[in-house]
Design an enzyme around this catalytic site. Structure first.
Site, PDB file in Angstrom:
ATOM      1  N   ASP A 193     -77.917  62.492   8.305  1.00  0.00           N
ATOM      2  CA  ASP A 193     -77.671  62.113   6.907  1.00  0.00           C
ATOM      3  C   ASP A 193     -78.969  62.132   6.100  1.00  0.00           C
ATOM      4  O   ASP A 193     -78.983  62.547   4.941  1.00  0.00           O
ATOM      5  CB  ASP A 193     -77.018  60.729   6.842  1.00  0.00           C
ATOM      6  CG  ASP A 193     -75.642  60.720   7.491  1.00  0.00           C
ATOM      7  OD1 ASP A 193     -74.809  61.558   7.111  1.00  0.00           O
ATOM      8  OD2 ASP A 193     -75.417  59.887   8.382  1.00  0.00           O
TER       9      ASP A 193
ATOM     10  N   GLU B  62     -75.290  64.711  -3.460  1.00  0.00           N
ATOM     11  CA  GLU B  62     -74.341  65.724  -3.022  1.00  0.00           C
ATOM     12  C   GLU B  62     -72.971  65.389  -3.594  1.00  0.00           C
ATOM     13  O   GLU B  62     -72.560  64.232  -3.614  1.00  0.00           O
ATOM     14  CB  GLU B  62     -74.295  65.774  -1.497  1.00  0.00           C
ATOM     15  CG  GLU B  62     -73.673  67.042  -0.974  1.00  0.00           C
ATOM     16  CD  GLU B  62     -73.923  67.227   0.507  1.00  0.00           C
ATOM     17  OE1 GLU B  62     -74.703  68.113   0.861  1.00  0.00           O
ATOM     18  OE2 GLU B  62     -73.319  66.478   1.289  1.00  0.00           O
TER      19      GLU B  62
ATOM     20  N   ASP C 195     -77.282  61.533   0.236  1.00  0.00           N
ATOM     21  CA  ASP C 195     -76.109  62.102   0.894  1.00  0.00           C
ATOM     22  C   ASP C 195     -75.110  60.959   1.054  1.00  0.00           C
ATOM     23  O   ASP C 195     -75.244  60.137   1.952  1.00  0.00           O
ATOM     24  CB  ASP C 195     -76.497  62.687   2.254  1.00  0.00           C
ATOM     25  CG  ASP C 195     -75.313  63.291   2.986  1.00  0.00           C
ATOM     26  OD1 ASP C 195     -74.425  63.850   2.327  1.00  0.00           O
ATOM     27  OD2 ASP C 195     -75.276  63.186   4.227  1.00  0.00           O
TER      28      ASP C 195
END
Length: 165
Positions: A139, A67, A7
């Site tokens: 996260d 992501e 992430d």
């Protein structure tokens, strides 16, 4: 198969490592990489790169999932996020780790069942899909969700390929 989910963020990049054996998933590790907000951008990117290479070297993933960047209201924040994401892609590619890329809404849909899920819902579902996991923060939960999404997509692709053969 060992999969690392990432992430991206310049201030904090979450990472999560899972093992996928068919539809069975198990947690290997998770955490976050923080950079010094007072440091110059190039120094922060170098620090992110070095720490990420350490995570990759420790876990030796066979695949990575990242992501995708979403555009937010602040163009400067979006650019910094894109630069951090570029460093992440570079680190994985430099170790010949293939990378899957997923939109945030797709990750939420894959893990929770709806693309509009809240962060708390993603965190809760990651806990259910990986029983006993101690998640290092939001996260890291998002990174584990990205890894889970990639595992599901890889399993679906293998199943489709098997049916075609």
């Amino acid at each position: 198969m060992i999969i690392v989910g990432l992430d991206p963020g310049l201030g904090c990049t979450g990472w999560g490592v899972i093992a996928a054996d068919g539809n069975r998933l198990s947690h290997i590790g998770n955490g976050h990489i923080r950079t010094d907000a007072k440091a110059a951008l190039p120094e922060r990117l170098v620090a992110l790169h070095g720490e990420l290479l350490g995570v990759l070297a420790l876990h030796l993933p066979e695949a990575a999932a990242v992501e995708e960047v979403f555009v937010n209201d602040n163009p400067q924040s979006t650019l910094k996020l894109g630069q951090a994401r570029g460093v992440i892609l570079l680190a994985a590619a430099s170790l010949s780790v293939p990378v899957g890329e997923y939109a945030p809404r797709l990750v939420k849909k894959a893990v929770v069942g709806t693309g509009g899920a809240e962060k708390s819902q993603v965190h809760a579902m990651v806990g259910r899909l990986l029983p006993g996991v101690k998640i290092a923060g939001a996260d890291a939960a998002d990174a584990l969700a990205v890894a889970i999404t990639h595992a599901h997509h890889l399993a679906s692709a293998r199943a489709m390929k098997g049916r075609a053969a």
